[in-house]
Enzyme design. Structure first.
Site, PDB file in Angstrom:
ATOM      1  CG  ASP A   7      -1.649   1.186   1.405  1.00 27.64           C
ATOM      2  OD1 ASP A   7      -2.450   1.733   0.031  1.00 27.64           O
ATOM      3  OD2 ASP A   7      -2.153   1.560   2.570  1.00 27.64           O
ATOM      4  CD  GLU A  68      -4.805   0.541  -2.532  1.00 22.58           C
ATOM      5  OE1 GLU A  68      -4.538  -0.175  -1.575  1.00 22.58           O
ATOM      6  OE2 GLU A  68      -5.529   1.574  -2.208  1.00 22.58           O
ATOM      7  CG  ASP A 141      -0.804   2.877   6.390  1.00 18.61           C
ATOM      8  OD1 ASP A 141      -1.011   3.644   5.520  1.00 18.61           O
ATOM      9  OD2 ASP A 141      -1.034   3.234   7.491  1.00 18.61           O
TER      10      ASP A 141
END
Lengths: 159, 159
Positions: A7, A68, A141
């Site tokens: 992420d 991502e 996260d």
């Protein structure tokens, strides 16, 4: 089959590694964040992200990396900052010769919860369920990175 | 004193190296671009940019690196793409332990021509004049990278 989810972020970048067993069961290997104090210069942050992700890759040796995708309609400045970190993360995966997959936040929400507008908390709860954990991995996260990795597993099954 | 200027981009990234003599005169050392064909995957591009810039750094050994800042109000998708490359460029400079300076396109135009809304062609013409060349360096991205490097020299003089 081992998958590393990332992420991306400059202040805080999440990572999460899962193993997919032959039965299809997904197990947590490790998860964490690369974090730097507020006002750390961007070049210091990028070097820290590069070195830390290289270390994660060397220690866990994933077969595939999932990063991502960025989707920011609102804050261009944040998007540009995160994209610097994302470029470095992508470089690390490419240097290791590992296949890279990308999913948008919408795809991750849709795959994890069946609903593209799901709340972050719902996605993280599904991470907990998929990994058979008693609690949601922390910080957020790291859980988001695991969601990206699990999404890749679920998309793979669908193919 | 040797300065490497970088005009970041994913499809094409410009670089330009100048030497500043004791007299203050600026001389061209080398300039060029890292270019990849259309539709090249982003991870391939980033690795190419990383390897190519490492090579430029090793061959020219600049004392400082100047990277143009991003400013895109219009196209967020392009800005995000360019920021991936910019992150990798910044990483290369940081890994070499070289000081990094950043200027916005506005600052570069202002410094090179005295006018923040100058045309690209005017900036490139000033690059030619500053370096005492008979023609503007080609391609445009290489000239833009040289403009960033020369801006840094001029800003340094002003300090």
């Amino acid at each position: 089959m081992r998958i590393l989810g990332i992420d991306p972020g400059t202040g805080i970048l999440g990572f999460g590694v899962v193993d997919v067993e032959k039965s299809g069961k997904v197990k947590l290997v490790t998860a964490g964040v690369v974090k730097s104090p507020a006002h750390t210069p961007l070049d210091d942050r990028l070097l820290d992200i590069y070195d830390s992700l290289r270390e994660v890759m060397e220690e866990t040796k994933p077969d595939e990396v999932v990063i991502e995708k960025l989707f920011f309609a609102k804050n261009v400045t944040t998007a540009i900052s995160v994209a610097h970190a994302r470029g470095v993360a992508m470089l690390v995966a490419k240097q290791a010769g590992v296949k890279i997959a990308e999913y948008t936040p919408l795809q991750i929400k849709q795959t994890m919860t069946g609903y593209g507008r799901a709340e972050k908390k719902q996605v993280q709860e599904m991470v907990r369920v998929h990994l058979g954990l008693s609690e949601v991995p922390k910080p957020d996260d790291a859980a988001d990175a695991l969601a990206a990795a699990i999404t890749h597993v679920m998309m793979g099954k669908l193919r």
